[in-house]
Enzyme design. Structure first.
Site, PDB file in Angstrom:
ATOM      1  N   LEU A   1      54.124   2.946 -14.960  1.00  0.00           N
ATOM      2  CA  LEU A   1      52.882   3.680 -14.680  1.00  0.00           C
ATOM      3  C   LEU A   1      52.568   3.682 -13.184  1.00  0.00           C
ATOM      4  CD1 LEU A   1      50.388   1.521 -13.959  1.00  0.00           C
ATOM      5  CD2 LEU A   1      50.458   1.176 -16.407  1.00  0.00           C
ATOM      6  N   ARG A   2      51.839   4.723 -12.769  1.00  0.00           N
ATOM      7  CA  ARG A   2      51.359   4.807 -11.385  1.00  0.00           C
ATOM      8  C   ARG A   2      49.857   4.555 -11.361  1.00  0.00           C
ATOM      9  NH1 ARG A   2      53.004  10.828 -10.838  1.00  0.00           N
ATOM     10  NH2 ARG A   2      52.406  10.535 -12.989  1.00  0.00           N
ATOM     11  N   GLU A   3      49.389   3.900 -10.337  1.00  0.00           N
ATOM     12  CA  GLU A   3      47.945   3.758 -10.184  1.00  0.00           C
ATOM     13  C   GLU A   3      47.364   5.161  -9.977  1.00  0.00           C
ATOM     14  OE1 GLU A   3      46.646   0.854  -7.297  1.00  0.00           O
ATOM     15  OE2 GLU A   3      48.276  -0.481  -7.851  1.00  0.00           O
TER      16      GLU A   3
ATOM     17  N   LYS B   1      64.139  -0.929 -13.445  1.00  0.00           N
ATOM     18  CA  LYS B   1      62.794  -0.924 -12.859  1.00  0.00           C
ATOM     19  C   LYS B   1      62.873  -0.971 -11.325  1.00  0.00           C
ATOM     20  CE  LYS B   1      58.544  -1.516 -11.863  1.00  0.00           C
ATOM     21  NZ  LYS B   1      57.480  -0.576 -12.032  1.00  0.00           N
TER      22      LYS B   1
ATOM     23  N   ASN C   1      62.009   2.318  -8.479  1.00  0.00           N
ATOM     24  CA  ASN C   1      61.095   2.225  -7.329  1.00  0.00           C
ATOM     25  C   ASN C   1      61.851   2.315  -6.006  1.00  0.00           C
ATOM     26  OD1 ASN C   1      58.879   2.119  -8.920  1.00  0.00           O
ATOM     27  ND2 ASN C   1      58.262   0.042  -8.401  1.00  0.00           N
TER      28      ASN C   1
ATOM     29  N   GLY D   1      54.985  11.918   4.972  1.00  0.00           N
ATOM     30  CA  GLY D   1      53.707  11.359   5.410  1.00  0.00           C
ATOM     31  C   GLY D   1      53.927  10.160   6.303  1.00  0.00           C
TER      32      GLY D   1
ATOM     33  N   CYS E   1      53.439  -1.735  -4.982  1.00  0.00           N
ATOM     34  CA  CYS E   1      54.758  -1.827  -5.625  1.00  0.00           C
ATOM     35  C   CYS E   1      55.938  -1.521  -4.712  1.00  0.00           C
ATOM     36  CB  CYS E   1      54.796  -0.900  -6.832  1.00  0.00           C
ATOM     37  SG  CYS E   1      53.493  -1.273  -7.998  1.00  0.00           S
TER      38      CYS E   1
ATOM     39  N   LYS F   1      46.347   5.645  -1.883  1.00  0.00           N
ATOM     40  CA  LYS F   1      46.624   6.982  -2.414  1.00  0.00           C
ATOM     41  C   LYS F   1      45.363   7.487  -3.101  1.00  0.00           C
ATOM     42  CE  LYS F   1      48.613   6.799  -6.758  1.00  0.00           C
ATOM     43  NZ  LYS F   1      49.744   6.777  -7.649  1.00  0.00           N
TER      44      LYS F   1
END
Ligand code: UGA
Length: 441
Positions: free
Chosen positions: A151-153, A202, A206, A251, A258, A318
Site C-alpha cells: 500500500l501507498r500512504e 517487496k 520499492n 522532481g 519507505c 507527498k
C-alpha cells in the site's frame, strides 16, 4: 478468523480495518498507550483519506478492537500479523529490534497451530531467526509466513481493498491455504512463493520504483542542459509498452518512510552477503544529494537567496498525507534559511513541529533544527503564504496547491515561480507574469 495485528502504523491500522470488514474478529495491538486510547475512541493517529470512516464502521460492527495487552490480543488469535516499523540503522541495515521484540512478547501467549505472519519489510533470513526466538519461549506448535504490504500512504485504504496482487510466502501448504482464504474477499490474484522470495519481491518493488524515479530525474537534468523538455520525453518513451507511462514523474527525488530506507537496506543487505558492487548504493547517493543540487541551480537563476522571501507550498512528503518523513521540505527549509532567506510554509495537513526539531523526520543530513525564532513561519492559507514573496515554490502536488489561481496572487514583488513537480504549464505561468523554473524543461 480471529486475528491479531501488532503495530498500529499505516499498515497495521489499515490492514486491521480491512480484515475486520471481511467479517473477521480483529484486535490491533500497540505498545504505545496513547495511540491505543485514540484508536479505541475511533480516532486515527495520522491523516489517511477514508480510514477514519472504515475504522468507525468496523468498531461499531464489533469486529475491531484495540489493546496494549499481549495476552488478550495473542491468546485468541489464529493469525498474528507483525506490522511494526523497520527503520534503518546508521549504517543502512534494517533495524529489526522492534520486529524481534514482538517475538519475545507474543511467544508466551501463542495458541496451538497459530500462524505468525511478518508484514513488516524485513530481509530474507529474518523468519528463521524470528521463529528460533519464539521457540525459546513457547511449547506451542506455530507456523511462519511472510505477507508483504504494497500500500501507498495517501491511498492506503484503496490500495489495500484493491491490490494488484497478494503475496503469500510460506513453505507450509496448510498455512498457504488458510491465508489464501483470508485474502479471498479481495478478489485479486494471489501469488504463492517461499518466504525469501516474498521478502525479496517487496524490497525489489520499492527499489525498482526508486531506481525508476532516479533515472528519470537524471534524464531531466540532461534535458535541462540541452533544451529538451522532460515532459515531452516521458510522453514519447512511455508509449513503449515495455516502459509504460506510469510512476514516472521527475522532481526532487523520492522521499517518505519507505523508499529511502528500503533502498539503503537492500544495498546494505547486498553488501552483507558480498555483493558489494550494487547499483543501489549509487541510487541512494544521487537521491540524497538531489535537493541541494537542484536548489543550487535555482539559486544561480534567481540570483541568490539572501534576503529573499520564499513561499514553500507543501510540507508533507507527498499529497494526501501529513507524514513528513524524508519530505523535501525538511531539507529545503533549513537550506533556504541557511542562505539568509525568509520562508513562509503552507500545507493542507502537515504541521511543522512547534519546537522546530525536525530530526525525527529525516535519517539523512542535513539534520538541522529550525529554531522557533528563525525566519520560518507556517501559515494557514496559500494566500497568506504567497503574499508579497519574491519566490513561490510549489513543492508537493496537493490538489489545493495545483488548483490554486496564482494569476490572481501575482504581485509586483513576486518574480519567480518554482514548480518542482512540473505541475504547471510554463507558458501559462509566464503569461501570469512570473519567471518559471521547473525540472528538466
Ligand atoms: C511506497 C510504494 O509505492 C508502496 O507500494 C509501498 O507499499 C510503500 O512504499 C511501502 O513500502 O510501505 P509510499 O512511500 O507511500 O509508497 O509513496 P509513493 O507514492 O510510492 O511515493 C514515494 C516517493 O516517490 C514520494 O516522495 C514521491 O513523491 C516520489 N515519486 C513517486 C516521484 O518522485 N516520482 C514518481 O513518479 C512517483
Amino acid at each position: 478468523m480471529n486475528i491479531c495485528i501488532i503495530g498500529t502504523g499505516f499498515v497495521g491500522v489499515v490492514s486491521a480495518s480491512v480484515y475486520a470488514s471481511f467479517g473477521n474478529t480483529v484486535i490491533g495491538l500497540d505498545i504505545d498507550p496513547q495511540k491505543i486510547e485514540k484508536l479505541k475512541h475511533g480516532q486515527v493517529p495520522f491523516f489517511e483519506p477514508g480510514l477514519s470512516d472504515l475504522l468507525l464502521e468496523q468498531q461499531k460492527s464489533g469486529n475491531l478492537h484495540f489493546t496494549t495487552d499481549y495476552s488478550l490480543a495473542v491468546s485468541q488469535a489464529e493469525v498474528v500479523f507483525v506490522a511494526v516499523g523497520t527503520p534503518s540503522t546508521s549504517t543502512g541495515e534494517a533495524d529489526l529490534k522492534y520486529v524481534f521484540a514482538t517475538a519475545d512478547s507474543i511467544a508466551p501467549f501463542l495458541q496451538e497451530n497459530a500462524i505468525v505472519v511478518i508484514k513488516s519489510t524485513v530481509p530474507p533470513g529474518t523468519l528463521t531467526q524470528y521463529a528460533e526466538r519464539v521457540k525459546t519461549k513457547t511449547q506451542a506448535q506455530f507456523f511462519m509466513a511472510s505477507v508483504p504490504e504494497f500500500l501507498r500512504e495517501g491511498s492506503a485504504v484503496a490500495d489495500t481493498l484493491h491490490p494488484d496482487r497478494v503475496l503469500i510466502g510460506t513453505t507450509e501448504p496448510e498455512v498457504a491455504e488458510k491465508l489464501t482464504l483470508l485474502h479471498q474477499p479481495l478478489q485479486t490474484q494471489i501469488i504463492h512463493t517461499s518466504p525469501e522470495s516474498a521478502q525479496m519481491a517487496k524490497y525489489s518493488a520499492n527499489a525498482y520504483l526508486a531506481t525508476r524515479i532516479t533515472f528519470i530525474n537524471q534524464i531531466a537534468d540532461l534535458c535541462e542542459k540541452n533544451g529538451a523538455d522532460i515532459e515531452e520525453v516521458i510522453q514519447a518513451i512511455g508509449q513503449d509498452k515495455r516502459i509504460g507511462s506510469q510512476y514516472w514523474y521527475p522532481g526532487l527525488g523520492y522521499g517518505g518512510s519507505c523508499f529511502p530506507k528500503d533502498v539503503k537496506e537492500l544495498a546494505a543487505y547486498a553488501n552483507s552477503i558480498g555483493e558489494t558492487n550494487n547499483v543501489l548504493i549509487k541510487i541512494n547517493e544521487v537521491n540524497e544529494q538531489r535537493i541541494e543540487k537542484i536548489l543550487n541551480q535555482y539559486e544561480q537563476k534567481i540570483g541568490g537567496w539572501l534576503n529573499k522571501k520564499v513561499a514553500v507550498l507543501g510540507l508533507s512528503f507527498k499529497p494526501e498525507t501529513n507524514d513528513m518523513r524524508e519530505a523535501p521540505s525538511i531539507k529545503i527549509i533549513p537550506y533556504l534559511l541557511s542562505k539568509g532567506a525568509q520562508v513562509l510554509g503552507f500545507d493542507p495537513k502537515a504541521e511543522w513541529p512547534v519546537n522546530g526539531d525536525i530530526s525525527f523526520f529525516t535519517a539523512t543530513p542535513p539534520v538541522t533544527t529550525v529554531s522557533p525564532d528563525s525566519s520560518f513561519t507556517q501559515v494557514n492559507t496559500i494566500n497568506d503564504a504567497v503574499r508579497d514573496v519574491d519566490v513561490i515554490m510549489c513543492v508537493i502536488e496537493w490538489p489545493e496547491i495545483t488548483s490554486f489561481d496564482f494569476s490572481q496572487s501575482k504581485s509586483a514583488k513576486t518574480q519567480w515561480f518554482v514548480d518542482t513537480r512540473n505541475q504547471f504549464s510554463p507558458k501559462e505561468v509566464t503569461a501570469w507574469g512570473y519567471n518559471y523554473l521547473g525540472i528538466g524543461r
